[in-house]
Design an enzyme around this catalytic site. Sequence first.
Site, PDB file in Angstrom:
ATOM      1  N   GLU A 138       0.827  -1.211   0.000  1.00 36.57           N
ATOM      2  CA  GLU A 138       0.000   0.000   0.000  1.00 36.57           C
ATOM      3  C   GLU A 138       0.859   1.258   0.000  1.00 36.57           C
ATOM      4  OE1 GLU A 138      -3.604   2.063   2.604  1.00 36.57           O
ATOM      5  OE2 GLU A 138      -2.352   0.523   3.521  1.00 36.57           O
ATOM      6  N   ASP A 173      -5.855   2.725  -1.393  1.00 38.44           N
ATOM      7  CA  ASP A 173      -6.563   3.528  -0.405  1.00 38.44           C
ATOM      8  C   ASP A 173      -6.791   4.909  -1.017  1.00 38.44           C
ATOM      9  OD1 ASP A 173      -7.249   5.248   1.732  1.00 38.44           O
ATOM     10  OD2 ASP A 173      -6.269   3.935   3.175  1.00 38.44           O
ATOM     11  N   GLN A 199      -9.888   1.025  -0.316  1.00 39.27           N
ATOM     12  CA  GLN A 199     -10.320   1.634   0.946  1.00 39.27           C
ATOM     13  C   GLN A 199     -10.716   3.090   0.719  1.00 39.27           C
ATOM     14  OE1 GLN A 199      -6.737   0.873   3.275  1.00 39.27           O
ATOM     15  NE2 GLN A 199      -7.705  -0.868   4.287  1.00 39.27           N
ATOM     16  N   GLU A 235     -11.899   2.672   6.094  1.00 41.03           N
ATOM     17  CA  GLU A 235     -10.771   2.882   7.011  1.00 41.03           C
ATOM     18  C   GLU A 235     -10.678   4.369   7.324  1.00 41.03           C
ATOM     19  OE1 GLU A 235      -6.182   1.362   7.478  1.00 41.03           O
ATOM     20  OE2 GLU A 235      -6.688   2.480   5.677  1.00 41.03           O
TER      21      GLU A 235
END
Length: 253
Positions: A138, A173, A199, A235
Amino acid sequence: MKFSANLGFLWADLPLPDAIRAAKRAGFDAVECHWPYAIAAADTKAALQETGLAMLGLNTRRGDVSRGENGLSALPGREAEARAAIDEALDYARATGTKAVHVMAGNSSGPLARRVFADNLAHACAKAAKSGITILIEPLNPYNAPGYFLNGTDQAADIIREVGAPNLRMMFDCYHVQSIEGDVTRRLQRHLPLVGHIQIAAVPDRGAPDHGELDYEHVLAQVAALGWDRPIGAEYLPAGETEASLNWMARFR
């Protein structure tokens, strides 16, 4: 649209098994977490079986947090510790039926760090493949994770292609990508074949995804149009009680 509760941030005041139960009551379709190791895997598995929720992912340990460490796998000279953390995470994932492990790179830079990271990822992928587990990497933004080795989606895509393992994927993300690079929907479209999990959180405050720079009604519509049908990870940092922050979920479904 399905959603996964990231229990590193949502219901973070509860022990992990109770947070799993809270996520079920709130209507989430799955859960994910950060570092579950203080809780016995058997207790986590029991809560997952009780609720019928799947655990989508967990992280490798960060290392010595008191020294600012944020992962070990791209740190030259720390290969033994990095692989021990990977093996521990895979053991916990197997014991709980968790589908993916996020291998944290850590704070480093340069060609040697990249080579070490790629080697450690190859180790992780080979071990994970035996259990059908996906390895995730990530990109993190420099505001929340200054000095983090992995700091862009193109860099992550290059490393995934270099390692060449079919079970190595990118954690996309949207909060981090918008903070690093912007152009979220085009980047997601370009990298989707390499993405293993998505996310969301508001930008720039990392709050619930119902305000801020990103219009998640638009982003999630684009995600659906691309054919994504897996749960999206929530998240974010709730401003107060988690339950009071969940109005966005019914709207985005």
